[in-house]
Design a protein around this motif. Structure first.
Motif, PDB file in Angstrom:
ATOM      1  N   PRO A 103      -0.573   6.355 -14.515  1.00 13.79           N
ATOM      2  CA  PRO A 103       0.079   5.843 -15.417  1.00 13.79           C
ATOM      3  C   PRO A 103       1.195   6.770 -15.867  1.00 13.79           C
ATOM      4  CG  PRO A 103      -1.904   6.556 -16.117  1.00 13.79           C
ATOM      5  CD  PRO A 103      -1.872   6.432 -14.539  1.00 13.79           C
ATOM      6  N   GLY A 104       2.122   5.952 -16.527  1.00 16.82           N
ATOM      7  CA  GLY A 104       3.568   6.895 -17.073  1.00 16.82           C
ATOM      8  C   GLY A 104       4.261   6.173 -17.624  1.00 16.82           C
ATOM      9  N   GLN A 105       5.508   6.575 -17.644  1.00 15.58           N
ATOM     10  CA  GLN A 105       6.376   5.807 -18.479  1.00 15.58           C
ATOM     11  C   GLN A 105       7.661   5.625 -17.379  1.00 15.58           C
ATOM     12  OE1 GLN A 105       7.966   8.099 -21.716  1.00 15.58           O
ATOM     13  NE2 GLN A 105       6.890   6.987 -23.380  1.00 15.58           N
ATOM     14  N   VAL A 106       8.580   4.376 -17.631  1.00 17.59           N
ATOM     15  CA  VAL A 106       9.560   4.085 -16.893  1.00 17.59           C
ATOM     16  C   VAL A 106      10.702   3.794 -18.119  1.00 17.59           C
ATOM     17  CG1 VAL A 106       9.006   1.576 -16.862  1.00 17.59           C
ATOM     18  CG2 VAL A 106      10.485   2.497 -15.103  1.00 17.59           C
ATOM     19  N   ARG A 107      12.001   4.128 -17.547  1.00 17.60           N
ATOM     20  CA  ARG A 107      13.069   3.788 -18.293  1.00 17.60           C
ATOM     21  C   ARG A 107      14.279   3.471 -17.324  1.00 17.60           C
ATOM     22  NH1 ARG A 107      13.308   9.142 -21.408  1.00 17.60           N
ATOM     23  NH2 ARG A 107      11.246   9.092 -20.625  1.00 17.60           N
ATOM     24  N   THR A 108      15.140   2.865 -18.038  1.00 17.38           N
ATOM     25  CA  THR A 108      16.530   2.618 -17.102  1.00 17.38           C
ATOM     26  C   THR A 108      16.973   3.993 -16.434  1.00 17.38           C
ATOM     27  OG1 THR A 108      16.744   0.682 -18.153  1.00 17.38           O
ATOM     28  CG2 THR A 108      18.849   1.667 -16.986  1.00 17.38           C
ATOM     29  N   GLY A 109      17.482   3.761 -15.187  1.00 20.36           N
ATOM     30  CA  GLY A 109      18.003   5.043 -14.380  1.00 20.36           C
ATOM     31  C   GLY A 109      16.989   5.868 -14.085  1.00 20.36           C
ATOM     32  N   ASP A 110      15.730   5.628 -13.977  1.00 27.39           N
ATOM     33  CA  ASP A 110      14.659   6.334 -13.321  1.00 27.39           C
ATOM     34  C   ASP A 110      14.998   6.229 -11.840  1.00 27.39           C
ATOM     35  OD1 ASP A 110      13.515   7.757 -15.173  1.00 27.39           O
ATOM     36  OD2 ASP A 110      11.722   6.352 -15.387  1.00 27.39           O
ATOM     37  N   PRO A 111      14.851   7.618 -11.113  1.00 26.15           N
ATOM     38  CA  PRO A 111      14.814   7.344  -9.543  1.00 26.15           C
ATOM     39  C   PRO A 111      13.349   6.845  -9.150  1.00 26.15           C
ATOM     40  CG  PRO A 111      14.515   9.811 -10.492  1.00 26.15           C
ATOM     41  CD  PRO A 111      14.760   8.883 -11.511  1.00 26.15           C
ATOM     42  N   VAL A 112      13.421   6.309  -8.088  1.00 29.71           N
ATOM     43  CA  VAL A 112      12.406   5.900  -7.297  1.00 29.71           C
ATOM     44  C   VAL A 112      12.235   6.384  -5.961  1.00 29.71           C
ATOM     45  CG1 VAL A 112      10.950   3.618  -6.693  1.00 29.71           C
ATOM     46  CG2 VAL A 112      12.528   3.337  -8.562  1.00 29.71           C
ATOM     47  N   THR A 113      11.069   7.192  -5.633  1.00 30.65           N
ATOM     48  CA  THR A 113      10.874   7.704  -4.432  1.00 30.65           C
ATOM     49  C   THR A 113       9.715   7.079  -3.739  1.00 30.65           C
ATOM     50  OG1 THR A 113      12.027   9.608  -5.157  1.00 30.65           O
ATOM     51  CG2 THR A 113      10.669  10.076  -3.254  1.00 30.65           C
ATOM     52  N   GLY A 142       0.823  -1.369   0.122  1.00 34.82           N
ATOM     53  CA  GLY A 142       0.056  -0.159  -0.104  1.00 34.82           C
ATOM     54  C   GLY A 142       0.795   1.340  -0.125  1.00 34.82           C
ATOM     55  N   GLU A 143       2.030   1.190   0.182  1.00 36.72           N
ATOM     56  CA  GLU A 143       2.877   2.368   0.089  1.00 36.72           C
ATOM     57  C   GLU A 143       2.969   2.772  -1.642  1.00 36.72           C
ATOM     58  OE1 GLU A 143       6.693   1.247   1.574  1.00 36.72           O
ATOM     59  OE2 GLU A 143       7.556   0.814  -0.412  1.00 36.72           O
ATOM     60  N   VAL A 144       3.343   4.090  -1.716  1.00 37.64           N
ATOM     61  CA  VAL A 144       3.357   4.537  -3.181  1.00 37.64           C
ATOM     62  C   VAL A 144       4.865   5.227  -3.602  1.00 37.64           C
ATOM     63  CG1 VAL A 144       2.418   6.196  -4.756  1.00 37.64           C
ATOM     64  CG2 VAL A 144       0.822   5.335  -2.888  1.00 37.64           C
ATOM     65  N   TRP A 145       5.115   4.333  -4.576  1.00 39.02           N
ATOM     66  CA  TRP A 145       6.494   4.728  -5.339  1.00 39.02           C
ATOM     67  C   TRP A 145       6.242   5.622  -6.397  1.00 39.02           C
ATOM     68  CZ3 TRP A 145       9.130  -0.508  -6.700  1.00 39.02           C
ATOM     69  CH2 TRP A 145       9.058  -1.336  -5.664  1.00 39.02           C
ATOM     70  N   ARG A 146       6.995   6.836  -6.585  1.00 40.04           N
ATOM     71  CA  ARG A 146       6.837   7.729  -7.769  1.00 40.04           C
ATOM     72  C   ARG A 146       8.231   7.250  -8.430  1.00 40.04           C
ATOM     73  NH1 ARG A 146       5.575  13.041  -7.969  1.00 40.04           N
ATOM     74  NH2 ARG A 146       3.602  12.417  -7.289  1.00 40.04           N
ATOM     75  N   ILE A 147       8.035   7.027  -9.562  1.00 37.12           N
ATOM     76  CA  ILE A 147       9.074   6.276 -10.646  1.00 37.12           C
ATOM     77  C   ILE A 147       9.444   7.551 -11.679  1.00 37.12           C
ATOM     78  CG2 ILE A 147       9.937   4.585 -11.867  1.00 37.12           C
ATOM     79  CD1 ILE A 147       8.545   2.701 -10.238  1.00 37.12           C
ATOM     80  N   GLY A 148      10.523   8.074 -11.735  1.00 36.97           N
ATOM     81  CA  GLY A 148      10.578   9.070 -13.104  1.00 36.97           C
ATOM     82  C   GLY A 148       9.622  10.641 -12.529  1.00 36.97           C
ATOM     83  N   ASP A 149       9.141  10.824 -13.746  1.00 35.00           N
ATOM     84  CA  ASP A 149       8.224  12.193 -13.524  1.00 35.00           C
ATOM     85  C   ASP A 149       6.731  11.966 -13.171  1.00 35.00           C
ATOM     86  OD1 ASP A 149      10.596  13.624 -14.367  1.00 35.00           O
ATOM     87  OD2 ASP A 149      10.012  13.219 -16.656  1.00 35.00           O
ATOM     88  N   THR A 150       6.219  10.880 -13.661  1.00 33.27           N
ATOM     89  CA  THR A 150       4.807  10.765 -13.315  1.00 33.27           C
ATOM     90  C   THR A 150       4.327   9.454 -12.931  1.00 33.27           C
ATOM     91  OG1 THR A 150       4.408  10.147 -15.718  1.00 33.27           O
ATOM     92  CG2 THR A 150       4.248  12.680 -15.208  1.00 33.27           C
ATOM     93  N   LEU A 151       4.837   8.296 -13.110  1.00 25.65           N
ATOM     94  CA  LEU A 151       4.543   6.978 -12.959  1.00 25.65           C
ATOM     95  C   LEU A 151       4.526   6.721 -11.371  1.00 25.65           C
ATOM     96  CD1 LEU A 151       3.667   4.337 -13.782  1.00 25.65           C
ATOM     97  CD2 LEU A 151       6.253   3.524 -13.661  1.00 25.65           C
ATOM     98  N   GLU A 152       3.053   6.247 -10.987  1.00 20.10           N
ATOM     99  CA  GLU A 152       3.150   5.844  -9.500  1.00 20.10           C
ATOM    100  C   GLU A 152       2.511   4.377  -9.302  1.00 20.10           C
ATOM    101  OE1 GLU A 152       0.689   8.798  -7.670  1.00 20.10           O
ATOM    102  OE2 GLU A 152       2.004  10.431  -7.612  1.00 20.10           O
ATOM    103  N   LEU A 153       3.193   3.567  -8.695  1.00 18.69           N
ATOM    104  CA  LEU A 153       3.102   2.112  -8.290  1.00 18.69           C
ATOM    105  C   LEU A 153       2.942   1.924  -6.973  1.00 18.69           C
ATOM    106  CD1 LEU A 153       5.756   0.470 -10.991  1.00 18.69           C
ATOM    107  CD2 LEU A 153       3.204   1.257 -11.352  1.00 18.69           C
ATOM    108  N   SER A 154       2.187   0.752  -6.573  1.00 18.65           N
ATOM    109  CA  SER A 154       1.973   0.661  -5.361  1.00 18.65           C
ATOM    110  C   SER A 154       2.004  -1.051  -5.083  1.00 18.65           C
ATOM    111  CB  SER A 154       0.417   0.933  -5.009  1.00 18.65           C
ATOM    112  OG  SER A 154       0.368   0.668  -3.387  1.00 18.65           O
ATOM    113  N   PRO A 155       2.925  -1.278  -4.043  1.00 23.68           N
ATOM    114  CA  PRO A 155       3.211  -2.849  -3.867  1.00 23.68           C
ATOM    115  C   PRO A 155       1.967  -3.294  -3.318  1.00 23.68           C
ATOM    116  CG  PRO A 155       4.847  -1.402  -3.146  1.00 23.68           C
ATOM    117  CD  PRO A 155       4.043  -0.572  -3.289  1.00 23.68           C
ATOM    118  N   THR A 156       1.880  -4.557  -3.876  1.00 33.43           N
ATOM    119  CA  THR A 156       0.366  -5.334  -3.424  1.00 33.43           C
ATOM    120  C   THR A 156       0.570  -6.691  -2.610  1.00 33.43           C
ATOM    121  OG1 THR A 156       0.384  -6.457  -5.599  1.00 33.43           O
ATOM    122  CG2 THR A 156      -1.039  -4.357  -5.497  1.00 33.43           C
ATOM    123  N   PHE A 157       1.755  -7.467  -3.247  1.00 32.54           N
ATOM    124  CA  PHE A 157       2.137  -8.712  -2.289  1.00 32.54           C
ATOM    125  C   PHE A 157       3.498  -9.267  -2.950  1.00 32.54           C
ATOM    126  CE2 PHE A 157       1.078 -13.171  -1.122  1.00 32.54           C
ATOM    127  CZ  PHE A 157       1.031 -13.025   0.376  1.00 32.54           C
ATOM    128  N   GLY A 158       3.954 -10.426  -2.479  1.00 30.46           N
ATOM    129  CA  GLY A 158       4.974 -10.982  -2.915  1.00 30.46           C
ATOM    130  C   GLY A 158       4.731 -12.081  -3.841  1.00 30.46           C
TER     131      GLY A 158
END
Length: 221
Positions: free
Chosen positions: A162-172, A111-127
């Motif tokens: 939604p957004g884009q991801v690429r190699t080297g993107d920071p994750v916050t 349930g935490e939220v990751w910001r990847i790059g400029d706009t993409l946001e993802l949230s962990p759900t399970f292993g």
């Protein structure tokens, strides 16, 4: 402040699957060197299957859909497995879409939220629960049990924005639930500690599908 980085974006095309009657699999993922679009794929069986545009999933009964839109695994956990197995494990070996570094995925909260790059946001759900296809790809004795017991599962993620991801993107990590549970603890309870299943129901961020399954298991304890 940046918490980690994407070191590889991995996409899989269909290949024959000798391990399942499905007959094909997308577990053989390869790094790409261009930006990749990420969106919510919708329902597991009837939607777009993977959240990564261009990525393919063979077994749509058990993989993909909104709660498994993206799969992430860390270089730190790969290094642990390389020492255990005595072999090199390249990015994408476990079938992950995103190989990360700097993020402690064993401490990631559902349930935490990751910001990847400029706009993409993802949230962990399970292993990741290992399957026969994973066993066949790895070719390691008793791999399913070893992977589960080690509890270095990586994490599935749903798409928040939604957004884009690429190699080297920071994750916050931009949000952490106040009543969270780590992917690691949730996986251990789900797999090996049925008496503690009510703990999952108390945590924020648990998906509706997982909550319904756990509630059913609790009623049968």
């Amino acid at each position: 402040m940046t918490d980690g980085m994407v070191v590889s974006v991995n996409v899989g095309a269909m290949r024959p699957n000798p391990a399942k009657k499905v007959g094909r699999t997308g577990i053989y993922k390869e790094p790409v060197d261009h930006p990749v679009d990420v969106r919510a794929p919708g329902p597991r069986r009837t939607g777009l299957h993977s959240g990564i545009v261009g990525d393919e999933i063979g077994d749509i009964e058990h993989h993909g859909g909104d709660d498994q839109a993206v799969y992430a695994y860390s270089r730190e956990d790969y290094k642990w497995w390389e020492a255990e197995l005595g072999r090199t494990l390249p990015d994408g070996m476990f079938g992950e879409n995103l190989t990360t570094t700097g993020l402690d995925l064993t401490a990631t909260l559902i349930g935490e939220v990751w910001r990847i790059g400029d706009t993409l946001e993802l949230s962990p759900t399970f292993g990741r629960i290992p399957c026969a296809t994973f066993q066949a790809k790895m070719g390691e004795p008793k791999w399913l049990k070893r992977f589960a017991r080690a509890n270095r599962t990586g994490t599935y993620l749903r798409v928040v924005t939604p957004g884009q991801v690429r190699t080297g993107d920071p994750v916050t990590v931009i949000h952490r639930p106040s009543r969270g549970i780590t992917v690691t603890e949730a996986f251990a309870i789900y797999m090996f500690d049925p008496a503690s299943l009510p703990r999952l129901l108390e945590a924020e961020g648990i998906s509706e599908h997982l909550r319904a399954e756990v509630e059913d298991r609790v009623t049968r304890l």
